[in-house]
Design a protein around this motif. Structure first.
Motif, PDB file in Angstrom:
ATOM      1  N   TRP A 109       9.000  -0.136 -10.843  1.00  0.00           N
ATOM      2  CA  TRP A 109       9.616   0.667  -9.969  1.00  0.00           C
ATOM      3  C   TRP A 109       9.019   1.769  -8.896  1.00  0.00           C
ATOM      4  O   TRP A 109       8.993   1.307  -7.997  1.00  0.00           O
ATOM      5  CB  TRP A 109      10.745   2.185 -10.684  1.00  0.00           C
ATOM      6  CG  TRP A 109      11.086   2.572  -9.770  1.00  0.00           C
ATOM      7  CD1 TRP A 109      11.618   3.170  -8.691  1.00  0.00           C
ATOM      8  CD2 TRP A 109      12.546   3.807 -10.385  1.00  0.00           C
ATOM      9  NE1 TRP A 109      12.675   3.672  -8.386  1.00  0.00           N
ATOM     10  CE2 TRP A 109      13.090   3.850  -9.055  1.00  0.00           C
ATOM     11  CE3 TRP A 109      12.606   3.851 -11.735  1.00  0.00           C
ATOM     12  CZ2 TRP A 109      14.556   5.038  -9.905  1.00  0.00           C
ATOM     13  CZ3 TRP A 109      13.642   5.040 -12.368  1.00  0.00           C
ATOM     14  CH2 TRP A 109      14.400   5.473 -11.133  1.00  0.00           C
ATOM     15  N   LEU A 110       7.498   1.829  -9.147  1.00  0.00           N
ATOM     16  CA  LEU A 110       6.633   2.004  -7.707  1.00  0.00           C
ATOM     17  C   LEU A 110       6.267   1.153  -6.720  1.00  0.00           C
ATOM     18  O   LEU A 110       6.322   1.617  -5.681  1.00  0.00           O
ATOM     19  CB  LEU A 110       5.836   2.550  -8.597  1.00  0.00           C
ATOM     20  CG  LEU A 110       5.735   4.087  -9.157  1.00  0.00           C
ATOM     21  CD1 LEU A 110       5.035   4.489 -10.042  1.00  0.00           C
ATOM     22  CD2 LEU A 110       5.503   5.543  -8.233  1.00  0.00           C
ATOM     23  N   ALA A 114       6.998   1.370  -2.618  1.00  0.00           N
ATOM     24  CA  ALA A 114       5.439   0.960  -2.189  1.00  0.00           C
ATOM     25  C   ALA A 114       6.294  -0.071  -1.530  1.00  0.00           C
ATOM     26  O   ALA A 114       5.165   0.273   0.211  1.00  0.00           O
ATOM     27  CB  ALA A 114       4.636   0.969  -2.963  1.00  0.00           C
ATOM     28  N   GLU A 115       6.655  -1.301  -1.248  1.00  0.00           N
ATOM     29  CA  GLU A 115       6.508  -2.229  -0.969  1.00  0.00           C
ATOM     30  C   GLU A 115       8.305  -2.232   0.195  1.00  0.00           C
ATOM     31  O   GLU A 115       8.355  -2.850   1.489  1.00  0.00           O
ATOM     32  CB  GLU A 115       7.121  -3.893  -1.709  1.00  0.00           C
ATOM     33  CG  GLU A 115       5.618  -3.665  -2.120  1.00  0.00           C
ATOM     34  CD  GLU A 115       6.197  -5.734  -3.605  1.00  0.00           C
ATOM     35  OE1 GLU A 115       5.477  -5.932  -3.757  1.00  0.00           O
ATOM     36  OE2 GLU A 115       7.480  -5.026  -3.608  1.00  0.00           O
ATOM     37  N   GLY A 116       8.524  -0.466  -0.332  1.00  0.00           N
ATOM     38  CA  GLY A 116      10.160  -1.042   0.811  1.00  0.00           C
ATOM     39  C   GLY A 116      11.159  -1.199   0.390  1.00  0.00           C
ATOM     40  O   GLY A 116      11.775  -2.051   1.633  1.00  0.00           O
ATOM     41  N   GLU A 117      11.301  -2.494  -0.978  1.00  0.00           N
ATOM     42  CA  GLU A 117      12.471  -3.136  -1.000  1.00  0.00           C
ATOM     43  C   GLU A 117      13.771  -1.884  -1.641  1.00  0.00           C
ATOM     44  O   GLU A 117      13.050  -0.991  -2.073  1.00  0.00           O
ATOM     45  CB  GLU A 117      11.696  -3.911  -2.427  1.00  0.00           C
ATOM     46  CG  GLU A 117      10.797  -4.798  -1.835  1.00  0.00           C
ATOM     47  CD  GLU A 117      11.111  -6.420  -1.644  1.00  0.00           C
ATOM     48  OE1 GLU A 117      12.809  -5.759  -1.514  1.00  0.00           O
ATOM     49  OE2 GLU A 117      10.772  -6.579  -0.054  1.00  0.00           O
ATOM     50  N   SER A 131       6.786   6.657  -1.698  1.00  0.00           N
ATOM     51  CA  SER A 131       7.156   6.197   0.404  1.00  0.00           C
ATOM     52  C   SER A 131       6.560   4.851   0.690  1.00  0.00           C
ATOM     53  O   SER A 131       5.953   3.931  -0.648  1.00  0.00           O
ATOM     54  CB  SER A 131       6.746   6.825   1.485  1.00  0.00           C
ATOM     55  OG  SER A 131       5.277   7.592   1.416  1.00  0.00           O
ATOM     56  N   GLN A 132       7.069   4.634   1.573  1.00  0.00           N
ATOM     57  CA  GLN A 132       6.610   2.535   1.563  1.00  0.00           C
ATOM     58  C   GLN A 132       5.153   2.514   1.990  1.00  0.00           C
ATOM     59  O   GLN A 132       4.335   3.494   3.274  1.00  0.00           O
ATOM     60  CB  GLN A 132       6.870   2.000   2.868  1.00  0.00           C
ATOM     61  CG  GLN A 132       6.669   0.226   3.069  1.00  0.00           C
ATOM     62  CD  GLN A 132       7.936   0.037   3.556  1.00  0.00           C
ATOM     63  OE1 GLN A 132       8.964   1.340   4.298  1.00  0.00           O
ATOM     64  NE2 GLN A 132       7.211  -1.717   4.767  1.00  0.00           N
ATOM     65  N   ALA A 137       1.062   0.201  -2.136  1.00  0.00           N
ATOM     66  CA  ALA A 137       1.629  -1.331  -3.457  1.00  0.00           C
ATOM     67  C   ALA A 137       0.739  -1.951  -4.215  1.00  0.00           C
ATOM     68  O   ALA A 137       0.836  -3.543  -4.514  1.00  0.00           O
ATOM     69  CB  ALA A 137       2.744  -2.240  -1.913  1.00  0.00           C
ATOM     70  N   GLU A 138       0.089  -2.379  -3.444  1.00  0.00           N
ATOM     71  CA  GLU A 138      -1.316  -3.487  -3.505  1.00  0.00           C
ATOM     72  C   GLU A 138      -2.163  -2.802  -4.929  1.00  0.00           C
ATOM     73  O   GLU A 138      -1.868  -3.990  -5.388  1.00  0.00           O
ATOM     74  CB  GLU A 138      -2.145  -3.364  -1.850  1.00  0.00           C
ATOM     75  CG  GLU A 138      -1.594  -4.469  -0.991  1.00  0.00           C
ATOM     76  CD  GLU A 138      -3.097  -5.001  -0.172  1.00  0.00           C
ATOM     77  OE1 GLU A 138      -4.337  -4.005  -0.625  1.00  0.00           O
ATOM     78  OE2 GLU A 138      -2.781  -5.128   0.977  1.00  0.00           O
TER      79      GLU A 138
END
Length: 183
Positions: A109-110, A114-117, A131-132, A137-138
């Motif tokens: 979910w995180l 983070a990917e803005g999906e 937030s994105q 995300a990496e």
């Protein structure tokens, strides 16, 4: 069969949740493995990613129910009993599995956040937890992938231990969790 646990065996609720969660976790892994067989960004790959996410979050929901169910009734007694050190290892292993089933959906979910999906959940869209952020995300993706490998190991050890108890120690450990009773 009783719905709640007793000293003889787990109740129908615990057994059903155990095997449903096992199937869901297998499906979560299958979705992500199958996704690799299709071109990145293709409709089928995206659908498999969506199912991976939704089923993973469903594991989290069922985990909450499973933990709540443990407060009703008493756990079954292992016959013959294990030495204390083996019981400690078994309890630690179960704790590790529960931590895995709790952490992996949250990390997923995180990652989506983070990917803005979108975070789909069977027709609902869950809110982003953070937030994105491409850099977040990496590293979250790395954590999720390493967690997936750890999950394979934990599940393998769990299955091996159940079979070891059944075939080598010849105790009633496995019988407690089977939906049918042969003994």
């Amino acid at each position: 069969m009783n719905w709640l646990n007793n000293k003889e065996r787990y109740g129908a609720l615990s057994i059903a949740l155990h095997w449903l969660m096992a199937l869901l976790i297998a499906a979560v892994y299958a979705c992500i493995v199958l996704r690799e067989k299709f071109p990145k960004g293709s409709a089928i790959a995206k659908n498999l990613e969506t199912w991976h996410s939704m089923l993973g979050l469903f594991v989290l929901v069922l985990l909450v129910l499973r933990i709540a169910a443990q407060f009703f009734g008493t756990p079954p007694q292992l016959q013959p009993t294990m030495p204390k050190w083996q019981n400690y290892i078994a309890q630690s292993m179960h704790l590790a599995l529960y931590a895995f089933m709790f952490a992996m959906p949250l990390v997923g979910w995180l990652l989506l956040s983070a990917e803005g999906e979108d975070i789909p959940y069977f027709g609902l869209h869950l809110p982003a937890l953070i937030s994105q952020s491409k850099s977040s995300a990496e590293w979250i993706k790395e954590v999720h992938e390493v967690g997936g490998i750890i999950g394979y190991i934990l599940i393998g050890i769990h299955a091996f231990a159940a079979l070891y108890h059944h075939y080598f120690l010849r105790d009633n450990c496995l019988w407690h969790m089977l939906p049918w009773r042969a003994k």
